[in-house]
Scaffold this active site. Structure first.
Site, short mmCIF file in Angstrom:
data_model
loop_
_atom_site.label_atom_id
_atom_site.label_comp_id
_atom_site.label_asym_id
_atom_site.label_seq_id
_atom_site.Cartn_x
_atom_site.Cartn_y
_atom_site.Cartn_z
N SER A 122 23.88 15.90 15.07
CA SER A 122 23.24 14.67 15.01
C SER A 122 22.14 14.60 13.94
O SER A 122 22.58 14.83 12.67
CB SER A 122 22.59 14.32 16.30
N ASP A 131 21.39 7.90 11.26
CA ASP A 131 21.41 9.49 11.34
C ASP A 131 22.76 10.01 10.69
O ASP A 131 23.66 8.85 10.74
CB ASP A 131 20.74 10.10 12.44
N ASP A 179 25.49 11.18 12.18
CA ASP A 179 26.71 10.81 12.84
C ASP A 179 26.76 9.35 13.49
O ASP A 179 27.43 8.75 14.10
CB ASP A 179 26.96 11.72 13.88
N ASP A 194 24.82 7.38 15.45
CA ASP A 194 24.33 7.18 16.75
C ASP A 194 23.02 6.67 17.04
O ASP A 194 22.67 5.93 17.88
CB ASP A 194 25.13 8.19 17.96
#
Length: 577
Positions: free
Chosen positions: A151, A304, A306, A308
């Site tokens: 993340s 960010d 990834d 999400d």
């Protein structure tokens, strides 16, 4: 070398055995030769465990690090568990990975282990956002899935988010059951690393198109997008996977004037332009907001690695770009969705929203105003996804999120979704612009109606074994000697989610908390201030959340009330930390 705990030394010795590859053995020996005791202890004192965000840690050698063996062991354990649950069913999993260093190789490694266990694998052939994996799990009818990402953590980290058949990150009892299976693996020889290529299916951009079409069908005001299609939007993927989907998503919705922050457009696991690739951080948003100011943009967005989580900057009453926090973004999205549904006369008694226990009460107030049920979950979006699955056809999920910049509109996936959020934030901006309003104008109107909620998060980083013990001691101290006043204001209630009880300090009355056990403490003052203490499940941190509230008599009082609330928050934080 000095003395190391015998249990830790046994693990170190195991990693020096021939069952580990020569590169790994050499790396361990190098740490020993350097007498790097702290690093050795931190690398081997425990095995990585599933937290609120799955398996996450620093890359390197050791049982407490992300590497070939920790990922292989986790995957073998998950494979064993899937086979125990789905005895007579062909098992399918989906795998995706982000832009972090080694993510692609780790994704292939995980696919190899699953395939060697005679499990069919849908492996994305290029990096893709986390929410697209959740969508793919549901689309392909998979029993599980894995996302290789850490993340928004620093570049040294990587991780392994495990998903169940509903596209939601794994929750109880599966999480602990999988760990049990992982812990049964005592030898590297038990991990099936040799791939069966016949079991691996490549996934291309066909899923992107299905996902974007499904999202576009959720649009609440396509007429506003058409009217404001040249809305000036600045977007940065912060060197992450968002570049593969967010610009295309905005274009599909009809926005024609999207400006990419080119310096941050190329996926790069070293994240060269930021300290942390986290849109919660002002530093990570700086390039995007600077470009927004230069272009006089209507909206600034950043995601960010990834994709999400989403960060947002909008122009304030003085025309300067101001970062919105996660609570403010969530409140705006909730208001926009519910008000739009009400205007369309499409709100139903079974509609609901979801937020976490550390997310602003403003969201609940908005839901109450529209007579929409609001549910509260533990921290971590997997609990929101779990709630959606649990309610199923008995209700309709509309919108939800958490203060840590994770939101979801509609139920196409079971995880926070920055691409989905970006599209709705852009549409919302367009809708209010047609009325001559900015998002900041709408936010101030919400404060006038429901009260001015001011929140602050303070994170204390405590690394390694010593840090973990210090965090544990801090929580013990708060339980044994809880503050009775904060900023001179009496604490009237303490909620202990670990002991699952809420205690009224005035009456002594105790009420059971109907949520799973979690190491969280909340202190509620007589003014209604809420202060939460919570060790992070994904980072070596303890987090303190503070939310205070005052009436906002008029827009003209905004600065004065904001300063007053800031002072109050800062004093509360000084008292509790």
């Amino acid at each position: 070398m000095g003395t190391i705990d015998p249990t830790i030394q046994d693990k170190i010795n195991q990693w020096l055995s021939p069952e580990y590859d020569s590169e790994t053995v050499a790396a361990v020996r190098a740490l020993i030769d350097q007498d790097a005791q702290t690093e050795l202890i931190d690398s081997f004192y425990k095995d990585l465990e599933f937290g609120t965000g799955g398996l996450r840690g620093i890359m390197g050698v050791g049982s407490n690090r992300i590497n070939k063996y920790s990922l292989g062991k986790a995957t073998q354990g998950l494979a064993n568990y899937l086979k125990s649950i789905y005895k007579d069913t062909p098992i399918k999993v989906a795998i995706a990975y982000d832009s972090r260093n080694n993510s692609q190789n780790f994704g292939r490694l995980v696919a190899d282990v699953f395939s060697a266990n005679d499990i069919q694998v849908y492996l994305f052939d290029e990096l893709r956002p986390t929410p697209l994996l959740s969508f793919a799990i549901r689309h392909f009818g998979c029993q599980s899935g894995v996302m290789l990402t850490a993340s928004h953590n620093p570049k040294e980290y990587n991780g392994y988010k495990a998903y169940w058949n509903d596209g939601c990150q794994i929750t109880a009892p599966h999480d602990t059951n999988i760990i049990d299976e992982v812990n049964k693996i005592h030898s590297v020889s038990a991990i099936k690393f040799t791939a069966n290529p016949a079991n691996i299916i490549a996934v291309g951009d066909e899923i992107d198109l299905l996902y974007m079409e499904a999202n576009q069908a959720l649009s609440l005001h396509p007429e506003a997008v058409e009217a404001q299609k040249d809305l000036k939007i600045v977007y940065s993927p912060i060197h992450g996977t968002g570049i593969t989907l967010v610009p295309a998503m905005l274009k599909a919705w009809g926005f024609t004037n999207v400006h990419i922050v080119q310096e941050q457009a190329t996926p790069d696991g070293n994240f060269p332009t930021v300290i942390y690739p986290n849109p919660e951080e002002e530093d990570a948003m700086a390039m995007a907001t600077q470009k927004g100011a230069a272009l006089d943009a209507d909206l600034v967005l950043a995601t960010d690695p990834d994709a999400d989580r989403v960060g947002v900057a909008v122009k304030n009453t003085e025309g300067n770009f101001q970062l919105l926090n996660g609570n403010q973004i969530g409140a705006l999205l909730t208001h926009y969705v519910l008000e739009s549904k009400k205007q369309a006369d499409s709100l139903r008694p079974t509609d609901y929203i979801v937020k976490t226990i550390v997310t602003t009460e403003l969201i609940r107030q908005i839901a109450n105003n529209y007579q929409v049920t609001s549910y509260e979950t533990l921290t971590g979006f997997k609990f929101i996804g779990e709630q959606i699955t649990k309610i199923g056809d008995q209700g309709k999920y509309l919108v939800g999120g958490e203060e840590s910049y994770g939101f979801l509109v509609g139920d196409l996936v079971r995880d926070k979704d920055a691409a989905n959020s970006c599209a709705f934030l852009a549409e919302m901006t367009a809708f209010y612009k047609t009325q001559g309003k900015s998002l900041f104008d709408v936010l101030l109107a919400l404060y006038q109606k429901y009260g001015f909620y001011q929140e602050k998060l303070v994170s204390l980083t405590k690394k390694g074994k010593a840090g973990a013990e210090e965090i544990k001691e801090m929580m013990v101290r708060l339980r044994q000697n809880p503050p009775l006043t904060l900023a001179g204001i009496s604490v009237t209630e303490i909620k202990d989610y670990q002991n699952q009880v809420a205690t009224n300090l005035k009456t002594g009355e105790k009420i059971a908390i109907d949520l799973p056990v979690s190491d969280v403490l909340q202190f509620i003052t007589v003014d209604g201030d809420v202060i939460s203490a919570r060790p992070s499940g994904t980072e070596p941190k303890i987090k303190f959340y503070c939310s205070v509230k005052e009436p906002l008599p008029s827009i003209a009082d905004y600065k004065e009330v904001a300063e007053k609330l800031d002072q109050k928050v800062n004093q509360i934080m000084q008292d509790i930390i």
